[in-house]
Motif scaffolding. Structure first.
Motif, short mmCIF file in Angstrom:
data_model
loop_
_atom_site.label_atom_id
_atom_site.label_comp_id
_atom_site.label_asym_id
_atom_site.label_seq_id
_atom_site.Cartn_x
_atom_site.Cartn_y
_atom_site.Cartn_z
N ALA A 1 0.83 -1.20 0.00
CA ALA A 1 0.00 0.00 0.00
C ALA A 1 0.87 1.26 0.00
N TYR A 2 1.95 1.22 0.76
CA TYR A 2 2.88 2.36 0.82
C TYR A 2 3.51 2.61 -0.55
N LEU B 1 2.41 1.55 -3.60
CA LEU B 1 1.41 1.93 -4.60
C LEU B 1 0.96 3.38 -4.40
N ASP B 2 0.68 3.76 -3.18
CA ASP B 2 0.24 5.13 -2.90
C ASP B 2 1.32 6.13 -3.30
N GLY B 3 2.57 5.83 -2.93
CA GLY B 3 3.66 6.76 -3.26
C GLY B 3 3.90 6.89 -4.75
N LEU C 1 1.61 6.31 -7.23
CA LEU C 1 0.48 6.96 -7.88
C LEU C 1 0.46 8.46 -7.59
N LYS C 2 0.80 8.85 -6.37
CA LYS C 2 0.85 10.27 -6.04
C LYS C 2 1.89 11.00 -6.89
N TRP D 1 -1.63 -0.18 -12.27
CA TRP D 1 -2.11 1.13 -11.84
C TRP D 1 -1.21 2.20 -12.46
N GLY E 1 -0.46 6.37 -12.28
CA GLY E 1 -0.70 7.65 -11.64
C GLY E 1 -0.94 8.73 -12.66
#
Length: 216
Positions: free
Chosen positions: A138-139, A141-143, A145-146, A213, A215
């Motif tokens: 999660a860390y 993927l979130d980083g 995509l941001k 995914w 971003g």
């Protein structure tokens, strides 16, 4: 009875802003055990990068390969910031394929992006990583995509890194994952555009077919 004991079960919350309680919080300071662990990780990472830099004092010339066997004193990921430094430019295009990775290396990937050393980053991992390392997944993927980067997870066990500029096409192939690897591992570092494009092609095909995914 202390201010805190008295406050439990009471509607009077004045203790929260009392000078005494604020001073107690100040006296506590930072969570020291966490700070020490973070410092230790940084020191270990710096030492591993230094060892990798000693092993790789220059980039391979066009068409040249370096074959390396490590004894566990450095990790696969240690080569990536070293190669970036040797490339001595901004906007490097990065592709990274691994079965799994750790949080520290994800953090360093974000740092390279934030400093502009990497202009683009594409990460490919195994489904194992997504399922078994959920918080790090999660860390990551979130980083990514941001920061407008790309990620895909599939039944992957290939360990390949691509670092490309207009003048260099560096390929790092190895047996280790993007984690701490206190074992004997082998690596091949090559500067070859055709080999780079060979790996880039299958990575792009997995991005098109897999659970990916992108971003914005």
């Amino acid at each position: 009875m202390t201010d805190l004991d008295w406050a439990i079960g009471s509607n009077d919350l004045s203790w929260m802003t009392s000078d005494e309680m604020i001073e107690r919080a100040k006296d506590f300071g930072a969570p020291r055990s966490h700070a020490r662990r973070a410092a230790k990780r940084s020191l270990i990472a710096a030492m591993k990068h230094e060892i990798a830099a000693d092993i790789l004092p220059r980039l391979p010339e066009d068409g040249e390969s370096f074959h390396i066997v490590g004894n566990g004193r450095f990790d696969y990921w240690s080569f990536i910031p070293v190669v970036c430094q040797l490339l001595a430019t901004q906007g490097i295009v990065f592709y990274g394929s691994t079965w799994t990775l750790n949080r520290d290396n994800a953090t360093e990937l974000f740092d390279l992006l934030d400093r502009g050393v990497l202009g683009q980053a594409t990460m490919l991992t195994g489904i194992f990583f997504k399922r078994r390392e959920a918080s790090i997944y999660a860390y990551l993927l979130d980083g990514l995509l941001k920061r407008g980067q790309r990620y895909v997870a599939f039944e992957n066990h290939a360990k390949v890194t691509l670092l490309a500029t207009p003048t260099h096409a560096i390929v790092i192939e190895g047996s280790a994952n993007f984690t701490a690897n206190p074992r004997v591992e082998q690596y091949v570092i090559t500067n070859d555009r055709a080999l780079h494009d060979f790996h880039k092609d299958w990575m792009e095909s997995m991005l098109a077919k897999g659970d990916s995914w992108h971003g914005k």
